[in-house]
Design an enzyme around this catalytic site. Structure first.
Site, PDB file in Angstrom:
ATOM      1  N   LYS A 102      34.391  -9.387  68.514  1.00  0.00           N
ATOM      2  CA  LYS A 102      34.544 -10.863  69.120  1.00  0.00           C
ATOM      3  C   LYS A 102      33.706 -11.214  70.374  1.00  0.00           C
ATOM      4  O   LYS A 102      33.166 -12.180  70.578  1.00  0.00           O
ATOM      5  CB  LYS A 102      36.364 -10.821  69.686  1.00  0.00           C
ATOM      6  CG  LYS A 102      36.733 -12.049  70.218  1.00  0.00           C
ATOM      7  CD  LYS A 102      37.658 -11.872  71.041  1.00  0.00           C
ATOM      8  CE  LYS A 102      37.248 -11.667  72.590  1.00  0.00           C
ATOM      9  NZ  LYS A 102      38.275 -11.580  73.589  1.00  0.00           N
ATOM     10  N   ASP A 146      39.747 -14.583  68.388  1.00  0.00           N
ATOM     11  CA  ASP A 146      40.746 -14.184  69.589  1.00  0.00           C
ATOM     12  C   ASP A 146      41.848 -14.497  68.858  1.00  0.00           C
ATOM     13  O   ASP A 146      42.376 -15.026  67.921  1.00  0.00           O
ATOM     14  CB  ASP A 146      40.460 -14.601  71.099  1.00  0.00           C
ATOM     15  CG  ASP A 146      40.677 -16.159  71.263  1.00  0.00           C
ATOM     16  OD1 ASP A 146      41.089 -16.723  70.029  1.00  0.00           O
ATOM     17  OD2 ASP A 146      40.747 -16.594  72.223  1.00  0.00           O
TER      18      ASP A 146
END
Length: 213
Positions: free
Chosen positions: A124, A142
């Protein structure tokens, strides 16, 4: 729903969200790739607002990768103390800077496989850096992206890597980063975790279609 129909459905929702959130962009303050790596690393399990308050002092104290690599870890801890898991994050910041100096000539790499070698940097964070610091395709997933994508019906996956892979099949690469921002903004403002405000959702009809299909 065929792949072509699903891609068109994605495009419709992205267009609507883009009109609803014209200001959608990275919420973390940074002036270079290194600062974004650090800010994103700090953002885990805390708010971007809190991170921006902390990095204001952190970025003033340490001006370049060499300063971070030579930093006293206890001093870094003290600066970021208000951030969750600050001791682990301080270790990651210093270790990441040291690896950048040792292996990447002090420069933040612009390839995902290189970025995820840095301590504390997962997929991420790497995608955040790729899409926002280097303007390269990257789809950060996320908690907001995961929640909104699942509620829309874009995916049934629960693993972030699998969600990223699925969404990337239906969104054009140049829009990966921006689409992530749109889903994050939507998750914060309307499609909230505990109390989604469906009555004021701009994509309510498109969201319902998949559940009726």
């Amino acid at each position: 729903m065929t792949k072509k129909e699903k891609k068109k459905w994605f495009e419709t929702i992205i267009t609507i969200l883009d009109q609803h959130y014209p200001e959608a962009q990275c919420s973390l303050n940074f002036s270079n790739p290194l600062e974004l790596v650090i800010a994103t690393l700090l953002s885990a399990q805390t708010t971007d607002i809190r991170v921006n308050l902390v990095t204001r002092k952190l970025f003033e104290r340490y001006r370049d990768v060499h300063a971070y690599a030579q930093a006293d870890i206890h001093e870094v801890e003290e600066i970021i103390r208000s951030i969750g898991c600050y001791r682990v994050k301080a270790k990651h910041i210093v270790a990441a800077a040291q690896l950048l100096c040792q292996k990447f000539s002090g420069q933040v790499p612009d390839q995902l496989d290189d970025l995820i070698q840095l301590p504390g940097v997962g997929r991420k964070t790497a995608n955040v850096v790729l899409s926002n610091a280097f303007d390269k395709p990257g789809f950060p997933v996320d908690t907001h992206v995961k929640r909104v994508a699942r509620r829309l019906g874009w995916t049934r996956q629960s693993d972030p890597v699998k969600i990223e892979s699925e969404l990337c099949r239906y969104v054009e690469p140049p829009l990966w980063g921006h689409t992530s921002h749109l889903l994050i903004y939507h998750g914060r403002e309307i499609c909230k975790a505990r109390s989604p405000q469906c009555e004021r959702c701009p994509v309510e009809n498109q969201c319902k279609k998949v559940f009726k299909a």
